[in-house]
Scaffold this active site. Structure first.
Site, PDB file in Angstrom:
ATOM      1  N   ASP A 173       0.930  -1.097  -0.105  1.00  0.00           N
ATOM      2  CA  ASP A 173      -0.014   0.136  -0.114  1.00  0.00           C
ATOM      3  C   ASP A 173       0.933   1.146  -0.034  1.00  0.00           C
ATOM      4  OD1 ASP A 173      -2.279   1.553   0.260  1.00  0.00           O
ATOM      5  OD2 ASP A 173      -2.147   1.555   2.594  1.00  0.00           O
ATOM      6  N   HIS A 174       0.779   2.111  -1.200  1.00  0.00           N
ATOM      7  CA  HIS A 174       1.270   3.438  -1.076  1.00  0.00           C
ATOM      8  C   HIS A 174       2.962   3.097  -1.202  1.00  0.00           C
ATOM      9  CE1 HIS A 174      -1.970   6.159  -0.584  1.00  0.00           C
ATOM     10  NE2 HIS A 174      -2.323   5.145   0.501  1.00  0.00           N
ATOM     11  N   ASP A 178       2.602   4.952  -5.384  1.00  0.00           N
ATOM     12  CA  ASP A 178       1.966   6.297  -5.292  1.00  0.00           C
ATOM     13  C   ASP A 178       2.688   7.373  -5.878  1.00  0.00           C
ATOM     14  OD1 ASP A 178       0.517   8.450  -4.289  1.00  0.00           O
ATOM     15  OD2 ASP A 178       0.284   8.022  -2.195  1.00  0.00           O
ATOM     16  N   GLU A 186      -2.238   5.784  -8.696  1.00  0.00           N
ATOM     17  CA  GLU A 186      -3.337   6.818  -7.932  1.00  0.00           C
ATOM     18  C   GLU A 186      -3.171   8.077  -8.557  1.00  0.00           C
ATOM     19  OE1 GLU A 186      -4.254   8.792  -3.502  1.00  0.00           O
ATOM     20  OE2 GLU A 186      -2.918   7.000  -3.628  1.00  0.00           O
ATOM     21  N   HIS A 212      -7.423   9.803   4.750  1.00  0.00           N
ATOM     22  CA  HIS A 212      -6.822   8.662   5.688  1.00  0.00           C
ATOM     23  C   HIS A 212      -7.142   9.027   7.024  1.00  0.00           C
ATOM     24  CE1 HIS A 212      -3.936   7.738   2.139  1.00  0.00           C
ATOM     25  NE2 HIS A 212      -4.738   6.651   2.355  1.00  0.00           N
ATOM     26  N   GLY A 213      -7.586   7.956   8.028  1.00  0.00           N
ATOM     27  CA  GLY A 213      -7.737   8.067   9.480  1.00  0.00           C
ATOM     28  C   GLY A 213      -9.144   8.306   9.766  1.00  0.00           C
ATOM     29  N   GLY A 250     -11.207   4.512   3.620  1.00  0.00           N
ATOM     30  CA  GLY A 250     -12.591   3.941   3.628  1.00  0.00           C
ATOM     31  C   GLY A 250     -13.164   4.032   5.112  1.00  0.00           C
TER      32      GLY A 250
END
Length: 299
Positions: free
Chosen positions: A80-81, A102, A132, A178-179, A210
């Site tokens: 991820d990222h 990313d 992305e 995010h968060g 999400g």
């Protein structure tokens, strides 16, 4: 069953559901995701941020890969990222079946160039690549970062980006962060932007950030055409909320006494998300496809 992201999300796209990508930072969270997936017969994505990989170390994924391969439900292990080709190659060496590069903070043409470089490396070895376009907000409560002002994905740029990079999946920016959102902030996703992107792009679409979004908006995004939804903060928060309760009221110090209830609390959140994404029970579709060539060989 360990597969790549293309194999995971093409089936989700055909059958109109989404798969949760749950960030894993240690063996407890790996247990949460794998056991919740098996208990609910749901496909799942084990997502790992570069900082999480730094924390658990490369050797951890010998266990993670073995556990996923020997499960009856399908999993993807996903970087991820990823922030460079070096971080991507590290993930591939660890046995990841999917990576994200990313380049969203780069100028458009540079993002294309960086992303295409990763695609050119990965396509020869069966590793899926996520790119992305646009930016994800930052609530200030996550290691994944983000920006103070969201830049929404332009549908026409998405079409060009996919054509020029050859990516397998595209993360789009439609208003998430995010968060965990502060109490005075109510996120509102731009579904019209998502609909326009879907009209122009034929590959599976991804929603980052999400956690903590209204269920009805997430369900609507899945209905329109999101196939992968990233979840980290929501289920980690449940885990550590329960952990704080236990440590505040007892003198326990053994992990096997403290963590079981924390794992159960996090699994409840993961189960709720799987229901929201309509992925519960969908592992059977992958088993049918996986077992078909085996049956044909012996008939």
């Amino acid at each position: 069953m360990l597969i790549n992201m293309s194999q995971m999300l093409e089936i989700a796209k055909e059958n109109r559901f989404a798969v949760g990508a749950f960030n894993v930072a240690d063996s407890n969270f790996l247990r949460v995701v794998i056991e919740a997936a098996e208990e609910n017969d749901s496909p799942a994505i084990i997502a790992v941020h570069p900082t999480e990989l730094d924390f658990v170390k490369d050797e951890f994924f010998q266990y993670a890969v073995s556990r996923a391969k020997n499960s009856s439900v399908p999993f993807v292990i996903h970087m991820d990222h990823g922030d460079s080709l070096a971080s991507i190659m590290r993930a591939i060496h660890c046995g990841f079946t999917s990576v994200m590069i990313d380049g969203s903070l780069l100028p458009f043409e540079e993002n294309i160039a960086v992303t295409k470089e990763v695609v050119d490396v990965c396509k020869t070895i069966g590793i899926s690549v996520e790119g992305e376009l646009g930016t994800i907000g930052n609530t200030g409560t996550t290691i994944e970062g983000g920006v103070s002002k969201v830049i929404y994905t332009k549908p026409e740029d998405a079409e060009e980006f996919v054509a020029k990079t050859g990516i397998d999946t595209l993360a789009v920016a439609i208003g998430t962060a995010h968060g965990i959102y502060p109490k005075d902030v109510k996120p509102e996703l731009k579904m019209d932007v998502l609909e326009q992107i879907k009209d122009r792009v034929d590959i599976p679409l991804v929603l980052h950030g999400g956690s903590a979004n209204p269920d009805e908006e997430i369900a609507r995004a899945v209905e329109i055409g999101i196939q992968k939804i990233n979840i980290s903060s929501d289920y980690k928060y449940a885990f550590y909320k329960k952990c704080r309760e236990i440590l505040a009221s007892t003198e326990l110090w053994d992990p096997n006494a403290i963590y079981p209830e924390c794992i159960d609390a996090a699994k409840e959140v993961v189960k709720q998300k799987m229901g929201l994404f309509n992925s519960i029970g969908k592992a059977s579709i992958y088993r049918e496809i996986h077992e078909k060539p085996f049956r044909q060989a012996f008939n």
